[in-house]
Design an enzyme around this catalytic site. Structure first.
Site, PDB file in Angstrom:
ATOM      1  CD  GLU A 238       3.268   0.846  -5.737  1.00  0.00           C
ATOM      2  OE1 GLU A 238       4.150   1.433  -5.099  1.00  0.00           O
ATOM      3  OE2 GLU A 238       3.320   0.695  -6.970  1.00  0.00           O
ATOM      4  CB  CYS A 272       1.641   1.442   3.339  1.00  0.00           C
ATOM      5  SG  CYS A 272       1.129   2.852   2.332  1.00  0.00           S
TER       6      CYS A 272
HETATM    7  P1  NDP Z   1      -2.250  -8.550   1.837  1.00  0.00           P
HETATM    8  O1  NDP Z   1      -0.907  -8.694   1.258  1.00  0.00           O
HETATM    9  O2  NDP Z   1      -2.694  -9.537   2.847  1.00  0.00           O
HETATM   10  O3  NDP Z   1      -3.364  -8.559   0.698  1.00  0.00           O
HETATM   11  C1  NDP Z   1      -3.350  -7.636  -0.378  1.00  0.00           C
HETATM   12  C2  NDP Z   1      -4.242  -8.164  -1.488  1.00  0.00           C
HETATM   13  O4  NDP Z   1      -3.649  -9.324  -2.055  1.00  0.00           O
HETATM   14  C3  NDP Z   1      -5.626  -8.574  -1.033  1.00  0.00           C
HETATM   15  O5  NDP Z   1      -6.557  -8.263  -2.031  1.00  0.00           O
HETATM   16  C4  NDP Z   1      -5.474 -10.069  -0.885  1.00  0.00           C
HETATM   17  O6  NDP Z   1      -6.689 -10.742  -0.947  1.00  0.00           O
HETATM   18  C5  NDP Z   1      -4.601 -10.385  -2.080  1.00  0.00           C
HETATM   19  N1  NDP Z   1      -3.877 -11.643  -2.010  1.00  0.00           N
HETATM   20  C6  NDP Z   1      -3.568 -12.390  -0.918  1.00  0.00           C
HETATM   21  N2  NDP Z   1      -2.825 -13.463  -1.287  1.00  0.00           N
HETATM   22  C7  NDP Z   1      -2.662 -13.387  -2.638  1.00  0.00           C
HETATM   23  C8  NDP Z   1      -1.980 -14.192  -3.604  1.00  0.00           C
HETATM   24  N3  NDP Z   1      -1.319 -15.287  -3.246  1.00  0.00           N
HETATM   25  N4  NDP Z   1      -2.035 -13.808  -4.892  1.00  0.00           N
HETATM   26  C9  NDP Z   1      -2.686 -12.687  -5.262  1.00  0.00           C
HETATM   27  N5  NDP Z   1      -3.343 -11.884  -4.394  1.00  0.00           N
HETATM   28  C10 NDP Z   1      -3.328 -12.225  -3.099  1.00  0.00           C
HETATM   29  O7  NDP Z   1      -2.313  -7.052   2.411  1.00  0.00           O
HETATM   30  P2  NDP Z   1      -3.434  -6.395   3.305  1.00  0.00           P
HETATM   31  O8  NDP Z   1      -4.723  -6.376   2.571  1.00  0.00           O
HETATM   32  O9  NDP Z   1      -3.392  -7.008   4.657  1.00  0.00           O
HETATM   33  O10 NDP Z   1      -2.921  -4.867   3.371  1.00  0.00           O
HETATM   34  C11 NDP Z   1      -2.024  -4.422   4.324  1.00  0.00           C
HETATM   35  C12 NDP Z   1      -0.625  -4.363   3.744  1.00  0.00           C
HETATM   36  O11 NDP Z   1      -0.609  -3.529   2.597  1.00  0.00           O
HETATM   37  C13 NDP Z   1       0.379  -3.741   4.700  1.00  0.00           C
HETATM   38  O12 NDP Z   1       1.570  -4.483   4.673  1.00  0.00           O
HETATM   39  C14 NDP Z   1       0.594  -2.357   4.138  1.00  0.00           C
HETATM   40  O13 NDP Z   1       1.834  -1.791   4.477  1.00  0.00           O
HETATM   41  C15 NDP Z   1       0.476  -2.618   2.681  1.00  0.00           C
HETATM   42  N6  NDP Z   1       0.149  -1.386   1.984  1.00  0.00           N
HETATM   43  C16 NDP Z   1       1.092  -0.812   1.173  1.00  0.00           C
HETATM   44  C17 NDP Z   1       0.843   0.407   0.555  1.00  0.00           C
HETATM   45  C18 NDP Z   1       1.853   1.063  -0.333  1.00  0.00           C
HETATM   46  O14 NDP Z   1       1.471   1.944  -1.100  1.00  0.00           O
HETATM   47  N7  NDP Z   1       3.123   0.689  -0.278  1.00  0.00           N
HETATM   48  C19 NDP Z   1      -0.433   1.110   0.764  1.00  0.00           C
HETATM   49  C20 NDP Z   1      -1.346   0.405   1.624  1.00  0.00           C
HETATM   50  C21 NDP Z   1      -1.062  -0.796   2.196  1.00  0.00           C
HETATM   51  P3  NDP Z   1      -7.448 -11.140   0.431  1.00  0.00           P
HETATM   52  O15 NDP Z   1      -7.514  -9.907   1.278  1.00  0.00           O
HETATM   53  O16 NDP Z   1      -8.767 -11.549  -0.040  1.00  0.00           O
HETATM   54  O17 NDP Z   1      -6.630 -12.204   1.056  1.00  0.00           O
END
Ligand code: NDP
Length: 501
Positions: A238, A272
């Protein structure tokens, strides 16, 4: 044996940058240990049956309701949310529990498939059984720290899976409290655990689980899919969006303006499915813009609008605005940081925008609403679809049926007519991204079925002979009879039937 912690994350309040906690990072060893314990506990959880599992989830719902204030306090502090929005998140989680508990028997129960006309199949009974993935990994973002982590775990748990959660490093505290509630206060079966850390922890989790439920940015989603491909692990992604809103000339402008302001600025635009760009038919453009600007000027920091999650997120907003201004956009209100301590940004309305600007192409994820004038519905649809993303969209029209016609032409997983963000609030329907906005969906039938594997069991209805007609040894007479029977059953039209005689 406990693993030595050598790295820490510092959780800070976005509202004033005060330190809330220093937490140890879970490395690959701790992730592997947690995964092994969950795997050991899962078979008993699956054997409990859906009714008992639903009881545990109902107990969790009650615990969440009894502890709402405390968890909302944590979310407010770590995510910079306003209270009204943080409180909604837990209600949403309870809704997911109630809905999937109700739908579970229908979705997870055995399906019988009727007999076919073919004699070979008519003697058989076909059953499709649903078995859970043993261990589901949920990696979540910071913008909805509980519903986009524990909320996604609910259908997996009800389906009989064990779940390992990895929250964002910036907002781990509320989820940690929820997991503590499950493990320690309820004393529920040990099929839920949490690991803390950054990308390395998330990567290690992907290596350990059988299914990855990921919510986050498109960039990270691609990295997750690449890592999961190494072990051929299924994913549901997502991801981000750049959601358009279309306002047709006959729309109720007051409701449309209210929807644009709420849809654009809820959670400070860090949703999002936020409204990220608006296309308005020319005859009502000026009036719509004036109403939106008035309403945006009335928004109050701390009551309506929370803080931005981090200086880095404010940096993205500032980059998009600088690019837009350099290319001729005008700021009608906002356009700079708010004058207060912490990570706050003024709600901003932009006009004179076009698709050469980053603010119309890339996810801003902040309190910025660019509004563009269009000649008519067809131009609005073309521009709405001119995007690498396809998460959700909004259409405002005087006639809801006409709005639905426009909605059908938009390339997105959800389109709301005369409303904003609504589809995401209904757990009975799928919410998934098209194009770069994702793979899979949450909600609806698929939102539970994805955590299961379909198994087909075939069994005889009648006493079976020593050998089936299609088994060895082959002989030409039987082969011909079988071939003609197949042809007769599958052919359509007299000429083809006759040729099978
Ligand atoms: P990120 O993609 O930066 O991070 C999401 C999660 O992935 C965090 O827990 C992060 O950890 C983890 N992560 C980062 N790098 C890796 C990796 N290489 N492997 C595995 N896990 C990893 O997103 P954000 O937290 O900044 O959230 C915002 C984004 O989420 C926006 O783009 C938004 O649109 C999207 N979103 C989508 C939704 C949907 O339903 N489509 C709903 C809500 C948000 P850490 O934070 O510790 O780096």
């Amino acid at each position: 044996m406990s693993t030595l912690i050598t790295e820490f994350i510092t959780v800070q309040s976005p509202a004033d940058r005060s330190v809330l906690a220093d937490l140890g990072v879970d490395g690959p060893d701790r992730v592997a240990t947690a995964a092994a314990s969950l795997r050991a506990a899962q078979p008993a959880w699956e054997t409990l049956g859906l009714e008992q599992r639903s009881r545990w989830l109902a107990a969790m719902r009650d615990w969440l309701l009894d502890n709402t204030e405390r968890i909302v306090d944590i979310m407010e502090a770590e995510a910079g949310k306003v209270r009204a929005e943080a409180a909604l998140e837990l209600g949403w989680v309870c809704d997911i529990i109630n809905n999937y508990s109700r739908r579970g028997p229908e979705l997870l129960g055995d399906k019988r498939i009727g007999a076919s006309l073919l004699p070979l199949r008519a003697t058989k009974r076909y059953t499709i059984q649903r078995r859970p993935h043993q261990l589901v990994g949920v990696i979540g973002p910071w913008n909805f720290p509980v519903v986009l982590t524990f909320g996604d775990a609910i259908p997996a748990l009800l389906a009989g899976a064990a779940v390992l959660l990895k929250p964002s490093e910036v907002t781990p505290l509320a989820l940690r409290e929820v997991v503590r509630g499950w493990q320690q206060e309820l004393g529920a079966p040990p099929v839920v655990d949490i690991v803390l850390g950054r990308a390395e922890t998330g990567g290690a989790l992907i290596d350990e689980v059988d299914f990855v439920q990921f919510t986050g940015s498109t960039r990270t989603g691609k990295a997750v899919a690449r890592r999961a491909a190494e072990t051929l692990t299924q994913v549901s992604l997502e991801l981000g969006g750049k959601d358009p809103m279309i306002v047709l000339g006959d729309a109720d402008l007051e409701r449309a303006a209210n929807a644009a302001v709420w849809g654009g600025f809820v959670n400070s635009g860090q949703v999002c499915i936020s409204v990220e760009r608006v296309y308005v038919e020319a005859p009502v453009y000026d009036e719509f813009v004036a109403r939106v600007v008035d309403k945006v000027k009335a928004l109050r920091h701390g009551t309506d609008l929370g803080a931005m999650i981090s200086p880095a997120q404010i940096g993205i907003v500032e980059d998009h605005l600088a690019d837009a201004r350099a290319k001729g956009a005008r700021v009608l209100t906002g356009g700079s940081r708010a004058d207060r301590e912490g990570d706050w940004y003024q709600p901003t309305v932009l006009v004179d925008v076009n698709h050469a600007m980053t603010v119309m192409r890339e996810e801003t994820f902040g309190p910025v609403l660019p509004i563009m004038k269009v000649d008519g519905a067809q131009e609005a649809i073309r521009l709405a679809n001119d995007s690498p993303f396809g998460l959700a969209a909004t259409v405002f029209a005087g006639d809801a049926r006409a709005g639905e016609e426009v909605a059908r032409q938009i390339d997105a997983g959800t389109v709301n007519v005369n409303d904003a963000l609504h589809g995401a609030m209904c757990i009975d329907v799928p919410m998934g991204g098209w194009k770069a906005s994702g793979i899979g969906a949450r909600g609806g039938d698929y939102g539970m079925l994805k955590f299961t594997r379909a198994k087909t069991v075939t069994a005889p209805r009648l006493p079976a002979p020593a050998a089936e007609p299609l088994w060895f040894p082959y002989d030409s007479v039987r082969a011909q009879i079988a071939q003609r029977a197949m042809r007769f059953i599958n052919a359509r039209g007299r000429r083809r039937w006759q040729s099978s005689r």
